[in-house]
Scaffold this motif. Sequence first.
Motif, PDB file in Angstrom:
ATOM      1  N   LEU A   1      -3.319  17.098  35.085  1.00 40.64           N
ATOM      2  CA  LEU A   1      -3.821  18.478  34.992  1.00 40.64           C
ATOM      3  C   LEU A   1      -3.094  19.378  35.991  1.00 40.64           C
TER       4      LEU A   1
ATOM      5  N   HIS B   1      -0.768  29.276  27.407  1.00 38.13           N
ATOM      6  CA  HIS B   1      -0.260  27.972  26.972  1.00 38.13           C
ATOM      7  C   HIS B   1      -0.607  26.895  28.002  1.00 38.13           C
TER       8      HIS B   1
ATOM      9  N   TRP C   1      -3.055  26.793  30.149  1.00 36.16           N
ATOM     10  CA  TRP C   1      -4.484  26.464  30.049  1.00 36.16           C
ATOM     11  C   TRP C   1      -4.744  25.539  28.856  1.00 36.16           C
ATOM     12  N   HIS C   2      -4.168  25.913  27.720  1.00 38.35           N
ATOM     13  CA  HIS C   2      -4.478  25.195  26.490  1.00 38.35           C
ATOM     14  C   HIS C   2      -4.007  23.741  26.550  1.00 38.35           C
TER      15      HIS C   2
ATOM     16  N   MET D   1      -3.721  21.951  29.194  1.00 39.53           N
ATOM     17  CA  MET D   1      -4.623  21.191  30.068  1.00 39.53           C
ATOM     18  C   MET D   1      -5.843  20.713  29.291  1.00 39.53           C
ATOM     19  N   LEU D   2      -6.291  21.532  28.361  1.00 40.05           N
ATOM     20  CA  LEU D   2      -7.413  21.122  27.510  1.00 40.05           C
ATOM     21  C   LEU D   2      -7.018  19.922  26.645  1.00 40.05           C
ATOM     22  N   TYR D   3      -5.791  19.938  26.143  1.00 40.16           N
ATOM     23  CA  TYR D   3      -5.294  18.776  25.403  1.00 40.16           C
ATOM     24  C   TYR D   3      -5.261  17.535  26.302  1.00 40.16           C
TER      25      TYR D   3
ATOM     26  N   LEU E   1      -6.942  16.731  28.909  1.00 32.47           N
ATOM     27  CA  LEU E   1      -8.261  16.176  29.203  1.00 32.47           C
ATOM     28  C   LEU E   1      -8.839  15.485  27.965  1.00 32.47           C
ATOM     29  N   THR E   2      -8.626  16.107  26.815  1.00 37.55           N
ATOM     30  CA  THR E   2      -9.212  15.603  25.562  1.00 37.55           C
ATOM     31  C   THR E   2      -8.507  14.340  25.066  1.00 37.55           C
ATOM     32  N   LEU E   3      -7.265  14.142  25.487  1.00 36.80           N
ATOM     33  CA  LEU E   3      -6.501  12.979  25.017  1.00 36.80           C
ATOM     34  C   LEU E   3      -6.432  11.878  26.074  1.00 36.80           C
TER      35      LEU E   3
END
Lengths: 203, 203
Positions: A69, A44, A46-47, A49-51, A53-55
């Motif tokens: 992050l 969770h 990790w995921h 953090m991907l959000y 960066l993407t947002l």
Amino acid sequence: FEGEDTDPTLARRFAFWCEADKLKSVYRATPIADGSRKENTGEHSWHIMLYALTLADHAEAGVDIALALKMLLLHDIVEVDAGDTPIHGAVTPEALKAQEEAEIKAADRLFGLLPEDQGAMFRAIWEEFEAAETPTAVYAKSIDRTQPVLHNLSDDGGSWRTYDVKLHQLDARVGVKIARGCPKLWPYIRSQCEPWFVSRNAL
Amino acid sequence: FEGEDTDPTLARRFAFWCEADKLKSVYRATPIADGSRKENTGEHSWHIMLYALTLADHAEAGVDIALALKMLLLHDIVEVDAGDTPIHGAVTPEALKAQEEAEIKAADRLFGLLPEDQGAMFRAIWEEFEAAETPTAVYAKSIDRTQPVLHNLSDDGGSWRTYDVKLHQLDARVGVKIARGCPKLWPYIRSQCEPWFVSRNAL
Ligand SMILES: [Ca+2]
């Protein structure tokens, strides 16, 4: 030779990494996106953090994405000792207080495994996240709330089914915090969720 | 109203997050630290970011830790399509070439799900990591190699047992890359590993 090639603090960091590893065995109320099993807190982290960066373009003025992050990387480590508290579970004020105390004890122990200066730095990042006052912490909190909504959506309700959640409860428990950090994100997400709640007569 | 409250790219990002989520179902050769099961690539990505932050003082001049975190966040997303290649598995040059081609196709598809500018940015970060030329990429690669060694150590050999690895093979396949990014880290880790290989007569 000595002091050049050995670093006496590495053993302490190794101990910290091994304890943190236990987050991979802490299971949350929400599923992974395909609904096949519950999500653990390590993946969770990790995921989201991907959000984050993407947002980044949805972040408000003053948000430091690199710091966000780091916050999300560290924010749930206390769950190694204190466990996860499902946001839609029935929680009394007493239980919340006990959880908060357990998390502070966990932070003492877990960040205390590290070399002192590093432990203090990590703890300060965790405390800034928890306080949810700085723009970066408000953004990181918003991200942390966003991902489970999308997983519930893709798993026909997920933990909303488990806890019999109504749309007005989602607004109050989740929407307010998403909107605080990412004002333009929440209307979109809410519009995606609404049909599911309407179809279950759960406004 | 329109354009103010809606963002037409959110659906594309949502699709990307859901695809990336599949990393939580890609299992690696190495175990989680307690040896109870194999580690998945999603939680692995989180855990090595924790290493990267904690080892920042071991990074050489020119390393950007925030960028290293982004690299590690994104570095394995291609495994959604291309799978994981165990470092100690027997790999032919042909298989390596096929894997590389599969990863490039995966990058096309997965980063292509995102809004164009964002997809290009993520892909550039992934390509910098893969090229292993910049100081930040060399550091991130070193971190990616470090964590599995420590998990194998804490699980009585882990994937070294699976693949019957000798110490000189660990030196060649793993040690060289760890030492390249974190020169003072490898002697410590090697000294921790040596007794296990000695006890198995596997130098
Ligand atoms: Ca949490």
